[in-house]
Design a protein around this motif. Sequence first.
Motif, PDB file in Angstrom:
ATOM      1  N   GLY A  16       1.285   6.027  -1.763  1.00  0.00           N
ATOM      2  CA  GLY A  16       2.725   6.272  -1.670  1.00  0.00           C
ATOM      3  C   GLY A  16       3.096   7.679  -1.248  1.00  0.00           C
ATOM      4  N   LYS A  17       2.232   8.334  -0.499  1.00  0.00           N
ATOM      5  CA  LYS A  17       2.490   9.717  -0.075  1.00  0.00           C
ATOM      6  C   LYS A  17       3.785   9.823   0.736  1.00  0.00           C
ATOM      7  CE  LYS A  17      -1.609  10.036   1.844  1.00  0.00           C
ATOM      8  NZ  LYS A  17      -2.394   8.898   1.387  1.00  0.00           N
ATOM      9  N   ASP A  18       3.938   8.977   1.731  1.00  0.00           N
ATOM     10  CA  ASP A  18       5.120   9.064   2.594  1.00  0.00           C
ATOM     11  C   ASP A  18       6.404   8.753   1.840  1.00  0.00           C
ATOM     12  OD1 ASP A  18       3.696   9.754   4.966  1.00  0.00           O
ATOM     13  OD2 ASP A  18       3.036   7.680   5.109  1.00  0.00           O
ATOM     14  N   LEU A 115      -0.478  18.609  -4.174  1.00  0.00           N
ATOM     15  CA  LEU A 115       0.104  17.505  -4.924  1.00  0.00           C
ATOM     16  C   LEU A 115      -0.854  16.333  -4.746  1.00  0.00           C
ATOM     17  CD1 LEU A 115       2.362  16.272  -6.603  1.00  0.00           C
ATOM     18  CD2 LEU A 115       3.595  15.816  -4.469  1.00  0.00           C
ATOM     19  N   HIS A 116      -1.624  16.040  -5.796  1.00  0.00           N
ATOM     20  CA  HIS A 116      -2.651  14.999  -5.741  1.00  0.00           C
ATOM     21  C   HIS A 116      -2.095  13.723  -6.366  1.00  0.00           C
ATOM     22  CE1 HIS A 116      -6.767  13.419  -7.233  1.00  0.00           C
ATOM     23  NE2 HIS A 116      -6.517  12.977  -6.026  1.00  0.00           N
ATOM     24  N   LEU A 117      -1.907  12.706  -5.531  1.00  0.00           N
ATOM     25  CA  LEU A 117      -1.334  11.437  -5.985  1.00  0.00           C
ATOM     26  C   LEU A 117      -2.437  10.433  -6.290  1.00  0.00           C
ATOM     27  CD1 LEU A 117       1.593  11.156  -3.428  1.00  0.00           C
ATOM     28  CD2 LEU A 117       1.537  12.307  -5.649  1.00  0.00           C
ATOM     29  N   VAL A 118      -2.268   9.709  -7.392  1.00  0.00           N
ATOM     30  CA  VAL A 118      -3.255   8.714  -7.808  1.00  0.00           C
ATOM     31  C   VAL A 118      -2.551   7.412  -8.176  1.00  0.00           C
ATOM     32  CG1 VAL A 118      -4.910  10.450  -8.623  1.00  0.00           C
ATOM     33  CG2 VAL A 118      -3.234   9.503 -10.219  1.00  0.00           C
ATOM     34  N   ALA A 119      -3.311   6.329  -8.149  1.00  0.00           N
ATOM     35  CA  ALA A 119      -2.824   5.008  -8.573  1.00  0.00           C
ATOM     36  C   ALA A 119      -4.058   4.163  -8.874  1.00  0.00           C
ATOM     37  CB  ALA A 119      -1.972   4.354  -7.497  1.00  0.00           C
ATOM     38  N   SER A 120      -3.882   3.114  -9.634  1.00  0.00           N
ATOM     39  CA  SER A 120      -4.995   2.228  -9.963  1.00  0.00           C
ATOM     40  C   SER A 120      -5.466   1.491  -8.706  1.00  0.00           C
ATOM     41  CB  SER A 120      -4.573   1.219 -11.023  1.00  0.00           C
ATOM     42  OG  SER A 120      -3.675   0.276 -10.468  1.00  0.00           O
ATOM     43  N   ASP A 161       0.584  10.267 -11.107  1.00  0.00           N
ATOM     44  CA  ASP A 161       0.368   8.833 -10.921  1.00  0.00           C
ATOM     45  C   ASP A 161       1.643   8.260 -10.306  1.00  0.00           C
ATOM     46  OD1 ASP A 161       0.298   5.947 -11.363  1.00  0.00           O
ATOM     47  OD2 ASP A 161      -1.392   6.363 -12.688  1.00  0.00           O
ATOM     48  N   THR A 162       1.497   7.507  -9.236  1.00  0.00           N
ATOM     49  CA  THR A 162       2.667   7.039  -8.476  1.00  0.00           C
ATOM     50  C   THR A 162       3.202   5.693  -8.942  1.00  0.00           C
ATOM     51  OG1 THR A 162       1.275   6.064  -6.754  1.00  0.00           O
ATOM     52  CG2 THR A 162       2.005   8.343  -6.421  1.00  0.00           C
ATOM     53  N   ASP A 163       2.930   5.320 -10.161  1.00  0.00           N
ATOM     54  CA  ASP A 163       3.428   4.050 -10.684  1.00  0.00           C
ATOM     55  C   ASP A 163       4.771   4.252 -11.392  1.00  0.00           C
ATOM     56  OD1 ASP A 163       3.506   1.373 -11.178  1.00  0.00           O
ATOM     57  OD2 ASP A 163       2.156   1.428 -12.899  1.00  0.00           O
ATOM     58  N   ALA A 164       5.766   4.727 -10.642  1.00  0.00           N
ATOM     59  CA  ALA A 164       7.133   4.945 -11.144  1.00  0.00           C
ATOM     60  C   ALA A 164       8.058   4.961  -9.929  1.00  0.00           C
ATOM     61  CB  ALA A 164       7.222   6.255 -11.920  1.00  0.00           C
ATOM     62  N   PRO A 165       9.361   4.827 -10.132  1.00  0.00           N
ATOM     63  CA  PRO A 165      10.292   4.867  -8.993  1.00  0.00           C
ATOM     64  C   PRO A 165      10.199   6.216  -8.246  1.00  0.00           C
ATOM     65  CG  PRO A 165      11.380   4.030 -10.954  1.00  0.00           C
ATOM     66  CD  PRO A 165      10.043   4.536 -11.400  1.00  0.00           C
ATOM     67  N   PRO A 166      10.295   6.182  -6.909  1.00  0.00           N
ATOM     68  CA  PRO A 166      10.145   7.402  -6.108  1.00  0.00           C
ATOM     69  C   PRO A 166      11.064   8.556  -6.523  1.00  0.00           C
ATOM     70  CG  PRO A 166      10.177   5.486  -4.684  1.00  0.00           C
ATOM     71  CD  PRO A 166      10.495   5.008  -6.064  1.00  0.00           C
ATOM     72  N   GLU A 167      12.301   8.268  -6.900  1.00  0.00           N
ATOM     73  CA  GLU A 167      13.231   9.348  -7.258  1.00  0.00           C
ATOM     74  C   GLU A 167      12.745  10.087  -8.500  1.00  0.00           C
ATOM     75  OE1 GLU A 167      14.179   6.088  -6.773  1.00  0.00           O
ATOM     76  OE2 GLU A 167      14.809   6.423  -4.698  1.00  0.00           O
TER      77      GLU A 167
END
Length: 182
Positions: A16-18, A115-120, A161-167
Motif C-alpha cells: 500500500g505504498k502508493d 518509512l517501512h511499511l509491512v503487512a501480513s 503496519d498498513t492494516d488500517a484506513p489510509p487517512e
Amino acid sequence: MSRGCFIAVVGPSGVGKDTLMRAMVAARPGLRRVRRVITRPADPGGEGHEAVSEAEFATRLKEGGFALHWRAHGLRYGVPVGIGLDLAGGRDLLVNLSRGALAEAQGRFQPFAVLHLVASGEVLAARLAERGREAGAEIEERLAGAVQPLPEGVGPVVELDTDAPPERLARRALAGIYAVRA
C-alpha cells in the motif's frame, strides 16, 4: 532555509505504498510525492509513474537523468535527478524506493528517513491478486521477497503496519517521520 527531507517509503509489493503516499500528501500541504520513471507500461490505477522503454531509460541514465536507479522484478526504476532542487529548496519528498537502494540514497541525501511499511502475507497476497498486475508465479516471487530485512545502518526508520484506513495511517506515518527527523 533548511534542506528538505528525503523520505524513502519501502515495503513489499502490495503493502500500500502508493495509497499511503497519496494520503500523506493530502494530509500535509507542501509534502511532495516523487514520480518515478519505470520500464513498465502506464497503469491507470497504479502509482502514476512515467512509463519509458528500456532504450529511453538507458539514454536518460547515460545522460545523468537519475539521482538513483535500480533493477527489480525485471524492470528498471529511476528517480529523476531534479529532486535535488526540491530538497535544496526545503521541500520534503516521499520517494517509493527499493530496499536495495536505501544505503545509496542515505549516502546522497540528508536529512533522510525511512518509512517501512509491512503487512501480513495474507493481506499482501490478496492485494496483489486484486491489483491484477501479477499472476501465480509472479505473486509468489513477490511474496517471497516480502520478508527481506532492511539493510544494516539505514535510518532513522519508522515501521508501520498498513492494516488500517489510509487517512489514519497517513497521520501516524507523518507523526512518526517528523518525530524521528526532529
